[in-house]
Write a protein that holds these residues in place. Structure first.
Motif, mmCIF file in Angstrom:
data_model
loop_
_atom_site.group_PDB
_atom_site.id
_atom_site.type_symbol
_atom_site.label_atom_id
_atom_site.label_comp_id
_atom_site.label_asym_id
_atom_site.label_seq_id
_atom_site.Cartn_x
_atom_site.Cartn_y
_atom_site.Cartn_z
ATOM 1 N N VAL A 246 -0.470 4.228 6.190
ATOM 2 C CA VAL A 246 0.464 3.902 5.109
ATOM 3 C C VAL A 246 1.509 2.906 5.589
ATOM 4 O O VAL A 246 1.910 1.997 4.844
ATOM 5 C CB VAL A 246 1.122 5.184 4.566
ATOM 6 C CG1 VAL A 246 2.209 4.848 3.551
ATOM 7 C CG2 VAL A 246 0.077 6.074 3.914
ATOM 8 N N GLN A 247 1.954 3.041 6.833
ATOM 9 C CA GLN A 247 2.905 2.085 7.390
ATOM 10 C C GLN A 247 2.305 0.680 7.435
ATOM 11 O O GLN A 247 2.983 -0.322 7.147
ATOM 12 C CB GLN A 247 3.310 2.518 8.805
ATOM 13 C CG GLN A 247 4.102 3.812 8.841
ATOM 14 C CD GLN A 247 5.593 3.577 8.774
ATOM 15 O OE1 GLN A 247 6.062 2.651 8.124
ATOM 16 N NE2 GLN A 247 6.352 4.408 9.459
ATOM 17 N N ASP A 250 2.152 -0.771 4.014
ATOM 18 C CA ASP A 250 3.486 -1.122 3.527
ATOM 19 C C ASP A 250 3.964 -2.460 4.071
ATOM 20 O O ASP A 250 4.985 -2.992 3.622
ATOM 21 C CB ASP A 250 4.481 -0.018 3.925
ATOM 22 C CG ASP A 250 5.734 -0.045 3.077
ATOM 23 O OD1 ASP A 250 5.710 -0.632 1.976
ATOM 24 O OD2 ASP A 250 6.753 0.524 3.516
ATOM 25 N N SER A 251 3.239 -3.013 5.023
ATOM 26 C CA SER A 251 3.646 -4.285 5.628
ATOM 27 C C SER A 251 2.901 -5.487 5.053
ATOM 28 O O SER A 251 3.232 -6.621 5.384
ATOM 29 C CB SER A 251 3.429 -4.234 7.145
ATOM 30 O OG SER A 251 2.035 -4.113 7.447
ATOM 31 N N HIS A 256 2.429 -5.654 -2.610
ATOM 32 C CA HIS A 256 3.807 -5.400 -3.034
ATOM 33 C C HIS A 256 3.881 -4.581 -4.325
ATOM 34 O O HIS A 256 4.870 -3.897 -4.583
ATOM 35 C CB HIS A 256 4.545 -6.728 -3.233
ATOM 36 C CG HIS A 256 3.984 -7.580 -4.336
ATOM 37 N ND1 HIS A 256 4.410 -7.481 -5.639
ATOM 38 C CD2 HIS A 256 3.023 -8.547 -4.321
ATOM 39 C CE1 HIS A 256 3.734 -8.342 -6.397
ATOM 40 N NE2 HIS A 256 2.890 -9.001 -5.617
ATOM 41 N N GLN A 259 3.487 -0.867 -3.037
ATOM 42 C CA GLN A 259 4.330 -0.449 -1.918
ATOM 43 C C GLN A 259 5.517 0.419 -2.315
ATOM 44 O O GLN A 259 5.858 1.353 -1.584
ATOM 45 C CB GLN A 259 4.791 -1.680 -1.126
ATOM 46 C CG GLN A 259 3.686 -2.297 -0.291
ATOM 47 C CD GLN A 259 4.070 -3.620 0.319
ATOM 48 O OE1 GLN A 259 5.101 -4.207 -0.019
ATOM 49 N NE2 GLN A 259 3.234 -4.136 1.211
ATOM 50 N N LEU A 262 4.633 4.092 -2.023
ATOM 51 C CA LEU A 262 4.245 4.670 -0.744
ATOM 52 C C LEU A 262 5.394 5.505 -0.199
ATOM 53 O O LEU A 262 6.555 5.091 -0.259
ATOM 54 C CB LEU A 262 3.862 3.572 0.250
ATOM 55 C CG LEU A 262 2.700 2.660 -0.171
ATOM 56 C CD1 LEU A 262 2.471 1.579 0.880
ATOM 57 C CD2 LEU A 262 1.427 3.456 -0.409
ATOM 58 N N THR A 264 6.479 6.006 2.649
ATOM 59 C CA THR A 264 7.225 5.425 3.765
ATOM 60 C C THR A 264 8.106 4.254 3.346
ATOM 61 O O THR A 264 8.908 3.770 4.149
ATOM 62 C CB THR A 264 6.246 4.922 4.842
ATOM 63 O OG1 THR A 264 5.433 3.870 4.287
ATOM 64 C CG2 THR A 264 5.335 6.039 5.324
ATOM 65 N N HIS A 265 7.963 3.782 2.115
ATOM 66 C CA HIS A 265 8.567 2.510 1.720
ATOM 67 C C HIS A 265 10.092 2.513 1.840
ATOM 68 O O HIS A 265 10.689 1.513 2.245
ATOM 69 C CB HIS A 265 8.152 2.166 0.290
ATOM 70 C CG HIS A 265 8.614 0.811 -0.153
ATOM 71 N ND1 HIS A 265 8.079 -0.361 0.357
ATOM 72 C CD2 HIS A 265 9.584 0.430 -1.042
ATOM 73 C CE1 HIS A 265 8.671 -1.395 -0.201
ATOM 74 N NE2 HIS A 265 9.580 -0.960 -1.051
ATOM 75 N N ASN A 286 14.492 6.454 -2.854
ATOM 76 C CA ASN A 286 13.690 7.017 -1.770
ATOM 77 C C ASN A 286 13.648 8.538 -1.849
ATOM 78 O O ASN A 286 12.576 9.153 -1.757
ATOM 79 C CB ASN A 286 14.259 6.579 -0.421
ATOM 80 C CG ASN A 286 13.606 7.284 0.745
ATOM 81 O OD1 ASN A 286 12.386 7.383 0.843
ATOM 82 N ND2 ASN A 286 14.429 7.812 1.645
#
Length: 312
Positions: A246-247, A250-251, A256, A259, A262, A264-265, A286
């Motif tokens: 997931v990380q 997210d990159s 986008h 993301q 997610l 972790t976002h 968050n």
């Protein structure tokens, strides 16, 4: 009489063989000093037992030791590379460390949150149910009148306690290291405003609380994965790999559109609390997303665990 024919009454704590470690499992199910797990006091006894079990494991202590060592390593590297001179270059968090050691708390949390903190939480959450199954104690824990829902809730809250403790270990280690290696005093925030040490400590406490709460969604996911398998190692590995995957997702700029959903976002949104005034929009988004993940995967874990045929 075969094992399958043994009645719950015959599996009472005093009748269980110590060599099978069943008595400890039943005690952890809440049967202690006559307290029935159906009551609030019984749930608290079950919760305390789960917390004690979590922090007595050598694996947990090793993870906390690594988390405590990371801020020390970060502080030493910054000290060596900058010679302790203030105003050093680098990312905003790291550059501020040389100006005030208290900023090492924020830096350590920012550097450990993407990988080390979630990996340690994934190990604890992934092992919650699957570890009991692989050890052969899960079936006997359910013999006592704890109930599957209460047992799952106790394991979830115990994992949340670990999130809080792991975050506190990082923060306290960073605070001690920062005080030893760098000057302490007024802290210059990311917005350029300066606040006193007392206000900065309150900010650090608030940031640590947000970081710990940001891991709640991961706990729910790990608990759900843990109900899908009887192998503790498989559950831990799956949860950790999921965090890393997931990380990575997210990159990617191409993703986008998905993301923001997610889990972790928004983990690094706590940086908005290091400004004057504090910006709460991203932080609340968050925390709201974590609540959604807890609701969805917590319900999925309960549905799976409640209907699962426990054979181990």
């Amino acid at each position: 009489m075969s094992r399958a024919e043994v009645s719950p009454e015959e599996m009472a704590p005093e009748r269980v063989a110590p060599e099978r470690a069943v008595s400890g499992a039943v005690v952890r199910a809440g049967v202690r000093a006559g307290v029935r797990p159906q009551t609030a006091a019984g749930f608290l006894a079950l919760f305390r037992s789960e917390v004690g079990l979590t922090f007595r494991r050598a694996r947990t202590l090793a993870l906390l030791s690594i988390l405590a060592a990371l801020p020390v390593l970060i502080g030493v590297v910054v000290r060596v590379e900058t010679g302790g001179e203030s105003g050093g270059g680098g990312p905003a968090f790291v550059a501020q460390v040389t100006q005030n050691g208290l900023f090492l708390v924020f830096t350590a949390l920012a550097l450990t949150l993407p990988v080390f903190l979630p990996m340690s939480v994934g190990v604890v959450a992934g092992d919650a149910v699957a570890g009991e199954a692989s050890a052969g104690t899960l079936r006997y824990m359910l013999v006592a009148p704890a109930g599957r829902t209460r047992l799952l809730a106790a394991k979830f809250t115990a994992a949340l306690v670990y999130c809080a403790v792991a975050t506190a270990v990082v923060a306290l280690s960073a605070l001690a290291t920062g005080a030893a290696l760098f000057p302490m005093g007024e802290v210059t925030l990311l917005s350029g405003d300066a606040i006193g040490p007392g206000a900065a400590l309150l900010r650090a406490l608030l940031v640590a609380a947000v970081v710990a709460a940001s891991l709640a969604g991961l706990v729910a996911i790990g608990l759900f994965v843990s109900t899908l398998t009887g192998s503790g190692i498989a559950a831990m590995a799956t949860t950790v790999v999921l965090v890393i995957t997931v990380q990575i997702l997210d990159s990617f700029p191409q993703l986008h559109a998905v993301q923001p959903y997610l889990f972790t976002h928004g983990w690094l949104s706590f940086g908005d609390l290091l400004r004057t005034p504090m910006y709460w929009d991203n932080v609340l988004d968050n925390l709201g997303l974590q609540a959604v993940y807890v609701a969805v995967f917590g319900s999925a874990a309960w549905a799976r665990f409640a209907s699962r045929d426990i054979t181990a």
